[in-house]
Design an enzyme around this catalytic site. Structure first.
Site, mmCIF file in Angstrom:
data_model
loop_
_atom_site.group_PDB
_atom_site.id
_atom_site.type_symbol
_atom_site.label_atom_id
_atom_site.label_comp_id
_atom_site.label_asym_id
_atom_site.label_seq_id
_atom_site.Cartn_x
_atom_site.Cartn_y
_atom_site.Cartn_z
ATOM 1 N N HIS A 114 4.521 -6.494 -1.760
ATOM 2 C CA HIS A 114 3.785 -5.729 -0.756
ATOM 3 C C HIS A 114 2.300 -6.035 -0.930
ATOM 4 O O HIS A 114 1.917 -6.746 -1.850
ATOM 5 C CB HIS A 114 4.049 -4.214 -0.913
ATOM 6 C CG HIS A 114 3.580 -3.700 -2.225
ATOM 7 N ND1 HIS A 114 4.370 -3.714 -3.368
ATOM 8 C CD2 HIS A 114 2.369 -3.225 -2.615
ATOM 9 C CE1 HIS A 114 3.673 -3.236 -4.369
ATOM 10 N NE2 HIS A 114 2.454 -2.947 -3.956
ATOM 11 N N HIS A 120 -2.067 -4.639 -0.387
ATOM 12 C CA HIS A 120 -3.069 -3.580 -0.210
ATOM 13 C C HIS A 120 -4.280 -4.259 0.423
ATOM 14 O O HIS A 120 -4.641 -5.374 0.011
ATOM 15 C CB HIS A 120 -3.483 -2.984 -1.566
ATOM 16 C CG HIS A 120 -2.325 -2.431 -2.360
ATOM 17 N ND1 HIS A 120 -1.977 -1.092 -2.349
ATOM 18 C CD2 HIS A 120 -1.409 -3.048 -3.174
ATOM 19 C CE1 HIS A 120 -0.929 -0.900 -3.144
ATOM 20 N NE2 HIS A 120 -0.556 -2.078 -3.632
ATOM 21 N N GLU A 175 -7.062 -3.854 -5.044
ATOM 22 C CA GLU A 175 -7.000 -2.714 -5.978
ATOM 23 C C GLU A 175 -7.739 -3.098 -7.270
ATOM 24 O O GLU A 175 -8.690 -2.431 -7.672
ATOM 25 C CB GLU A 175 -5.540 -2.368 -6.255
ATOM 26 C CG GLU A 175 -4.799 -1.950 -4.981
ATOM 27 C CD GLU A 175 -3.714 -0.942 -5.230
ATOM 28 O OE1 GLU A 175 -2.741 -1.269 -5.927
ATOM 29 O OE2 GLU A 175 -3.847 0.185 -4.730
ATOM 30 N N HIS A 177 1.115 -7.785 -4.387
ATOM 31 C CA HIS A 177 1.815 -7.355 -5.607
ATOM 32 C C HIS A 177 3.271 -7.804 -5.571
ATOM 33 O O HIS A 177 4.026 -7.413 -4.676
ATOM 34 C CB HIS A 177 1.744 -5.831 -5.751
ATOM 35 C CG HIS A 177 0.376 -5.358 -6.118
ATOM 36 N ND1 HIS A 177 -0.038 -4.056 -5.906
ATOM 37 C CD2 HIS A 177 -0.663 -6.016 -6.672
ATOM 38 C CE1 HIS A 177 -1.284 -3.930 -6.334
ATOM 39 N NE2 HIS A 177 -1.684 -5.103 -6.804
ATOM 40 N N THR A 215 0.325 3.804 -6.991
ATOM 41 C CA THR A 215 0.562 4.882 -6.032
ATOM 42 C C THR A 215 1.516 5.878 -6.695
ATOM 43 O O THR A 215 2.226 5.500 -7.648
ATOM 44 C CB THR A 215 1.248 4.359 -4.748
ATOM 45 O OG1 THR A 215 2.570 3.921 -5.105
ATOM 46 C CG2 THR A 215 0.495 3.200 -4.141
HETATM 47 N N1 LIG Z 1 1.190 -0.938 -6.158
HETATM 48 S S1 LIG Z 1 2.268 -1.175 -7.320
HETATM 49 O O1 LIG Z 1 2.669 -2.575 -7.393
HETATM 50 O O2 LIG Z 1 1.734 -0.599 -8.560
HETATM 51 C C1 LIG Z 1 3.720 -0.242 -6.967
HETATM 52 C C2 LIG Z 1 4.963 -0.859 -6.998
HETATM 53 C C3 LIG Z 1 6.103 -0.116 -6.716
HETATM 54 F F1 LIG Z 1 7.314 -0.731 -6.747
HETATM 55 C C4 LIG Z 1 6.036 1.223 -6.400
HETATM 56 C C5 LIG Z 1 4.799 1.835 -6.359
HETATM 57 C C6 LIG Z 1 3.649 1.084 -6.643
HETATM 58 F F2 LIG Z 1 2.438 1.683 -6.599
HETATM 59 ZN ZN LIG Z 2 0.829 -2.476 -5.008
#
Ligand SMILES: NS(=O)(=O)c1cc(F)ccc1F
Ligand SMILES: [Zn+2]
Length: 268
Positions: free
Chosen positions: A99, A101, A111, A124, A205
């Site tokens: 995903h 940001h 981030e 990410h 998050t």
């Molecule tokens: N932004 S993160 O990569 O830390 C993350 C990955 C997840 F699978 C779930 C929540 C998250 F915030």
């Molecule tokens: Zn993330």
């Protein structure tokens, strides 16, 4: 993701935003929170860090979705088809999803920051320790449960690999929508160098679990402003049935206190 988080949770300081998460998730004030500002001059070169290995050849994405906070591409993770190993990791970790940001304009969106510099976007790649734990959910509760590779997106020439993704965003415009999205291999989103910084951190998050070994690549990939604008203009925090349409932008958490943690570098 919790109903109490209003759709403007992405706005730092806005109600339900990162500055309020501690009310429901006290771990938000924990001692290994993410993201952080990486001070390159203070990162310790560790020659015993192994090269990062991404075994993404059997990679099979299954769907793309809008969870109201980011756009997520999920993978089949019932076997070791797509794993990473090496780097700071003691065994292989299985790819679950990736995903992004991003911000609503050039100077913000990532981030992690590097010497105070933000990038317009951060990718990410989320992996879990399937050798030690039975499910992603179980791993997400363990100190060595997850490994996330962070890749900075900077603006420059058009990125051919990301076009298939930006062309699919219209299918998941609204929160809660999902579409089939197969055979996308995120290997095409890697920079030429796999040099990295690594440190122990958390989900960025809620529920903010302190279960992530962070691996942040030094080299960014370049995407065009037009490709970045597709994220900013297509995706919404809001659902189709909601009256007001909130653009999905600024879905990043600001850097958190290092609290004495050491950031290691795989390079001099
Ligand atoms: N932004 S993160 O990569 O830390 C993350 C990955 C997840 F699978 C779930 C929540 C998250 F915030
Ligand atoms: Zn993330």
């Amino acid at each position: 993701w919790h109903a109490w988080m209003t759709s403007c949770q992405g706005v730092t300081g806005g109600e339900g935003g990162p500055s309020e998460w501690y009310r429901y998730y006290p771990i938000a004030q924990g001692n290994r929170q993410s993201p952080i500002n990486i001070v390159s001059g203070q990162a310790a070169f560790n020659s015993s860090l192994n090269p990062l290995v991404l075994s993404y050849d059997q990679c099979t994405s299954v769907n793309i979705s809008n969870n109201g906070h980011s756009v997520v591409v999920e993978f089949e993770d019932y076997d070791d088809k797509t794993v990473i190993s090496g780097g700071p990791l003691s065994n292989s970790y299985r790819l679950k999803q990736f995903h992004f940001h991003w911000g609503n304009q050039h100077g913000e969106g990532s981030e992690h920051t590097v010497d105070g510099k933000s990038y317009p976007c951060e990718l990410h790649l989320v992996h879990w320790n399937a050798k030690a734990y039975a499910t992603f959910g179980e791993a997400a509760g363990k100190p060595d449960g997850l490994a996330v590779i962070g890749i900075f997106l900077d603006t420059g020439g058009q990125h051919p690999g990301i076009n298939r993704l930006t062309d699919a965003l219209y299918m998941v415009k609204f929160k809660g929508t999902q579409a089939q999205f197969d055979n996308f291999n995120p290997k095409c989103l890697l920079p030429s160098s796999l040099e990295f910084w690594t440190y122990p951190g958390s989900l960025t998050t809620p529920p903010l679990n302190e279960s992530v070994i962070w691996i942040v690549l030094k080299e960014s990939i370049k995407v065009s402003e037009k490709q970045m604008d597709k994220f900013r203009k297509t995706l919404l925090f809001s659902g189709e049935e909601e009256g007001e349409r909130m653009q999905m932008v600024n879905n990043f958490r600001p850097p958190q206190p290092l609290n004495g943690r050491k950031v290691q570098a795989s390079f001099k």
